[in-house]
Design a protein around this motif. Sequence first.
Motif, PDB file in Angstrom:
ATOM      1  N   UNK A 108     -11.336  -4.327  -9.945  1.00  0.00           N
ATOM      2  CA  UNK A 108     -10.014  -4.921  -8.692  1.00  0.00           C
ATOM      3  C   UNK A 108      -8.864  -3.664  -9.491  1.00  0.00           C
ATOM      4  N   UNK A 109      -8.687  -4.724 -10.872  1.00  0.00           N
ATOM      5  CA  UNK A 109      -6.803  -4.701 -10.807  1.00  0.00           C
ATOM      6  C   UNK A 109      -6.771  -2.888 -11.290  1.00  0.00           C
ATOM      7  N   UNK A 110      -7.859  -2.206 -11.881  1.00  0.00           N
ATOM      8  CA  UNK A 110      -8.075  -0.612 -12.260  1.00  0.00           C
ATOM      9  C   UNK A 110      -7.530  -0.423 -11.062  1.00  0.00           C
ATOM     10  N   UNK A 111      -7.739  -0.021  -9.407  1.00  0.00           N
ATOM     11  CA  UNK A 111      -8.079   0.420  -8.503  1.00  0.00           C
ATOM     12  C   UNK A 111      -6.736  -0.089  -8.217  1.00  0.00           C
ATOM     13  N   UNK A 112      -5.625  -1.350  -7.708  1.00  0.00           N
ATOM     14  CA  UNK A 112      -4.258  -1.142  -7.445  1.00  0.00           C
ATOM     15  C   UNK A 112      -3.478  -0.512  -8.513  1.00  0.00           C
ATOM     16  N   UNK A 113      -3.687  -0.754 -10.011  1.00  0.00           N
ATOM     17  CA  UNK A 113      -3.190   0.021 -10.738  1.00  0.00           C
ATOM     18  C   UNK A 113      -3.190   1.440 -10.521  1.00  0.00           C
ATOM     19  N   UNK A 114      -4.310   2.158 -10.362  1.00  0.00           N
ATOM     20  CA  UNK A 114      -3.929   3.651 -10.040  1.00  0.00           C
ATOM     21  C   UNK A 114      -3.644   4.412  -8.172  1.00  0.00           C
ATOM     22  N   UNK A 115      -4.341   2.844  -7.220  1.00  0.00           N
ATOM     23  CA  UNK A 115      -4.327   3.765  -6.359  1.00  0.00           C
ATOM     24  C   UNK A 115      -3.487   2.811  -5.130  1.00  0.00           C
ATOM     25  N   UNK A 116      -4.017   1.405  -4.965  1.00  0.00           N
ATOM     26  CA  UNK A 116      -3.322   0.250  -4.347  1.00  0.00           C
ATOM     27  C   UNK A 116      -1.767   0.249  -3.862  1.00  0.00           C
ATOM     28  N   UNK A 117      -1.427  -0.285  -5.498  1.00  0.00           N
ATOM     29  CA  UNK A 117      -0.161  -0.542  -5.755  1.00  0.00           C
ATOM     30  C   UNK A 117       0.995   0.791  -5.241  1.00  0.00           C
ATOM     31  N   UNK A 118       0.769   1.733  -5.958  1.00  0.00           N
ATOM     32  CA  UNK A 118       0.923   2.967  -5.571  1.00  0.00           C
ATOM     33  C   UNK A 118       1.535   3.885  -4.590  1.00  0.00           C
ATOM     34  N   UNK A 119       0.080   3.039  -3.850  1.00  0.00           N
ATOM     35  CA  UNK A 119      -0.045   3.117  -1.691  1.00  0.00           C
ATOM     36  C   UNK A 119       0.446   2.556  -1.096  1.00  0.00           C
ATOM     37  N   UNK A 120       0.920   1.603  -1.852  1.00  0.00           N
ATOM     38  CA  UNK A 120       2.139   0.231  -1.008  1.00  0.00           C
ATOM     39  C   UNK A 120       0.615  -0.230  -0.326  1.00  0.00           C
ATOM     40  N   UNK A 121      -0.288   0.071  -0.167  1.00  0.00           N
ATOM     41  CA  UNK A 121      -1.637  -0.822  -0.236  1.00  0.00           C
ATOM     42  C   UNK A 121      -2.789  -1.525  -0.644  1.00  0.00           C
ATOM     43  N   UNK A 122      -2.056  -2.271  -1.244  1.00  0.00           N
ATOM     44  CA  UNK A 122      -3.070  -3.396  -1.832  1.00  0.00           C
ATOM     45  C   UNK A 122      -4.864  -3.674  -1.475  1.00  0.00           C
ATOM     46  N   UNK A 123      -4.949  -3.707  -1.992  1.00  0.00           N
ATOM     47  CA  UNK A 123      -6.120  -4.543  -1.472  1.00  0.00           C
ATOM     48  C   UNK A 123      -6.524  -5.989  -1.214  1.00  0.00           C
ATOM     49  N   UNK A 124      -5.623  -6.568  -1.190  1.00  0.00           N
ATOM     50  CA  UNK A 124      -5.144  -8.117   0.012  1.00  0.00           C
ATOM     51  C   UNK A 124      -5.090  -7.731   1.374  1.00  0.00           C
ATOM     52  N   UNK A 125      -4.521  -7.004   1.671  1.00  0.00           N
ATOM     53  CA  UNK A 125      -5.058  -5.826   2.932  1.00  0.00           C
ATOM     54  C   UNK A 125      -6.243  -5.595   3.261  1.00  0.00           C
TER      55      UNK A 125
END
Length: 351
Positions: free
Chosen positions: A90-107
């Motif tokens: 979950x953390x790895x996905x947010x660092x590599x994808x979610x936050x850079x695309x401003x679409x974090x897993x919380x959404x």
Amino acid sequence: MAKTASDTVSLTRQAYALTEDLMRPNAAIYWIDLLLSAALMWGGFLLAATTTSLAVGLLAGLVSMLALYRALSFIHELTHIRDDEAPGFRLGWNVLVGVPLMTPSMMYEGVHNIHHVKDRFGTALDPEYMPLSRYTPLSLAGFLLVALLAPVGVVIRSAILTPLSFVAPPLRRFVKQRLSALVINPDFVREDMARMRPEWLAQDIACWLWSWAVIAATIAGWLPVRLVLTGLVIFSLATFLNQARTLVAHHWDNDGGKMSLDEQFLDSVNVPPPNLASELWAPVGLRYHALHHLMPRLPYHNLGKAHARLTQALAPDSLYHRASQKGLFEALATLFRRVGRKPATGSQAAE
């Protein structure tokens, strides 16, 4: 002969009995798939944004767009797996994808799961359902095309609305309840954000700081404008492709009332082999959408195996065989032919 809810219950029991050994996620597959997808996404993007060759740029952009779409689609898996099943994922996905695309897993966490609640599926309380088959062709096309603006939307949310919301409580409530979920139903109000989880708050702030860093670097001239525009175009096309995939994930016939289990299953769609292209436009198991609704906890990398077993083992008149479409364009054409007409009732759909 009409099917009943007991038929779906029986189908579920049969499906679990046939696939019991496939229910455990393989963390290594998740990590390898994510890392390869992220590498192709970022590598293709950088090549497309810097090459002087139009052909190379277009090919690199296409690879980046498909890889971005695949990497972003893991947000769906994050709503169904526990942290101990893929440690750090979950953390790895947010660092590599979610936050850079401003679409974090919380959404998507705490939102998508509501779509699987049996007494909410297809109703006005479902965040991922609307009676799209009752739309006009023009409004359905608008639903499809608005996805191109998604990158602009996440930038506005992260760079402007999020920081302002921390000093304006009414805006903060609005951002958390109406702008913090990936939904189809525009009337959906998110209630679980009243007390935001610490990790969700961290994701929200990280997106804010990331967006400001990108904007500042662009204004200062450290980040070429071409790089930013290329990224926005790639992201935009990926969200458009996902919107097209969304249109064929269900039949969208329900008018808001509660649906029986067989109606819910028959409203969902598989696009299985031999359609190999579905791996590209419905990645990370999304091409087995009906099977996913039958068994939400089945990990994406085992959906193909499960589908093959069910197809072979279940009788020809099983409900399961009625949930498949041939391909994206065939399913889209079918939907556009049906729009504007009065949708079939649940009992008619189940006949």
